[in-house]
Design an enzyme around this catalytic site. Sequence first.
Site, mmCIF file in Angstrom:
data_model
loop_
_atom_site.group_PDB
_atom_site.id
_atom_site.type_symbol
_atom_site.label_atom_id
_atom_site.label_comp_id
_atom_site.label_asym_id
_atom_site.label_seq_id
_atom_site.Cartn_x
_atom_site.Cartn_y
_atom_site.Cartn_z
ATOM 1 C CG HIS A 164 -14.289 29.006 36.634
ATOM 2 N ND1 HIS A 164 -15.453 29.543 37.122
ATOM 3 C CD2 HIS A 164 -13.332 29.236 37.577
ATOM 4 C CE1 HIS A 164 -15.224 30.070 38.315
ATOM 5 N NE2 HIS A 164 -13.953 29.903 38.614
ATOM 6 C CD GLU A 172 -22.791 30.310 37.070
ATOM 7 O OE1 GLU A 172 -22.477 29.337 36.345
ATOM 8 O OE2 GLU A 172 -22.013 30.843 37.873
HETATM 9 O O1 LIG Z 1 -21.187 25.291 39.564
HETATM 10 C C1 LIG Z 1 -20.363 25.725 40.358
HETATM 11 O O2 LIG Z 1 -20.154 25.162 41.465
HETATM 12 C C2 LIG Z 1 -19.593 26.990 40.046
HETATM 13 C C3 LIG Z 1 -20.018 27.751 38.804
HETATM 14 C C4 LIG Z 1 -19.280 29.081 38.832
HETATM 15 O O3 LIG Z 1 -18.162 29.139 38.429
HETATM 16 N N1 LIG Z 1 -19.908 30.098 39.428
HETATM 17 C C5 LIG Z 1 -19.263 31.327 39.760
HETATM 18 C C6 LIG Z 1 -20.213 32.252 40.460
HETATM 19 C C7 LIG Z 1 -19.582 33.576 40.784
HETATM 20 C C8 LIG Z 1 -20.451 34.498 41.615
HETATM 21 O O4 LIG Z 1 -20.707 34.175 42.787
HETATM 22 O O5 LIG Z 1 -20.835 35.548 41.073
HETATM 23 C C9 LIG Z 1 -18.068 31.013 40.670
HETATM 24 O O6 LIG Z 1 -18.200 30.115 41.508
HETATM 25 O O7 LIG Z 1 -17.036 31.662 40.538
HETATM 26 ZN ZN ZN Z 2 -17.413 29.512 36.493
#
Ligand SMILES: O=C(O)CCC(=O)N[C@@H](CCC(=O)O)C(=O)O
Ligand code: ZN
Length: 331
Positions: A53, A211
């Site tokens: 991202h 994260e």
């Molecule tokens: O803070 C947020 O809403 C998104 C942060 C983020 O990009 N998290 C990943 C997690 C991926 C997973 O579920 O392993 C995503 O949403 O892609």
């Molecule tokens: Zn992310």
Amino acid sequence: MQDFLQQTLSGEAPHQRRGETAHLRWQWLYHGILILEPTEPVNQALVLSAGIHGNETAPVEIVSQLVNALLRGEKPLRQRLLVILGNPSALRTGKRYVRYDINRLFGGRWQQIDDCDEARRVLRLEQTLETFWQQGACDESRWHLDMHTAIRGSWHTQFGVMPHSERPWPPEFLDWLAAAGLEALVFHRAPGGTFTHFSCEHFGAASCTLELGKALPFGENDLSQFRAAQQALAALLYGEPMPAATASPRHYRVVQQITRLSEHFTLHMSPDTLNFTAFPQGTLLAEEGDKRYYVQQAREYVLFPNPHVATGLRAGLMLIEEGEQTQALPR
Ligand SMILES: O=C(O)CCC(=O)N[C@@H](CCC(=O)O)C(=O)O
Ligand SMILES: [Zn+2]
């Protein structure tokens, strides 16, 4: 190549595409994709990715610093290493994505959207991982750490999200995540289109989405918050001492996914709601036409609430903490 991040942001191929130091050989494979191999034989392979991202910059800065020290020959390398800055176009614009969130497209899901740069990027990343793992010995251990930052603040400021897997997690992988300073681990219970799901499901890698704090633009990050993660990465890459884990991460499991299906979706949470905020049983979380999402268990914690996602995508996850008493509402 002097600086992997600057090279990637420039959008240019480096003049010199391969090189070596006293410890390793490196090769620039494509924009934001670099492979490094120790001169000594090793039996571990790591994919270290960030910038999937484009607005999540702290992990990109961390990866870039670690890799630059290897390229300058200042550090030895203890793993076969594939480094990926996932979405260079989005990194240049500072946006989560340009047309499509690439962390929903892995495992071939890119074929279900229109042809665009992000669909092609996911295909390239999938192929690059496949070649990388195939090049290793069959007993080589495979880890994938995909580093992100959350959009919102969180009660646990550093945590890991584990893809769904039927296999037990290697204890040394869980130990490493604890030493990296993660306060919580969230376990998915269903497959998904994330990068870590792809490497876990298709190649049996031990993988985790890390994260680290909250998303900020380049230059505004306080990387000292992530010292444990940086030290744990240095231990993995360079063979430096591991930081001692100060506490065991709390374990959460996903029990519901909230999905936005149309323009009529409403999320009943304030924009200030932090990740891991608890809601009691019966709370109305979201609604869309006749569909309503309620807290089912005695208590559920929200993760990644986001009413602005594209239609068809996840607008939030609901979690329970492992070990907490659960009693679902009757249907
Ligand atoms: O803070 C947020 O809403 C998104 C942060 C983020 O990009 N998290 C990943 C997690 C991926 C997973 O579920 O392993 C995503 O949403 O892609
Ligand atoms: Zn992310």
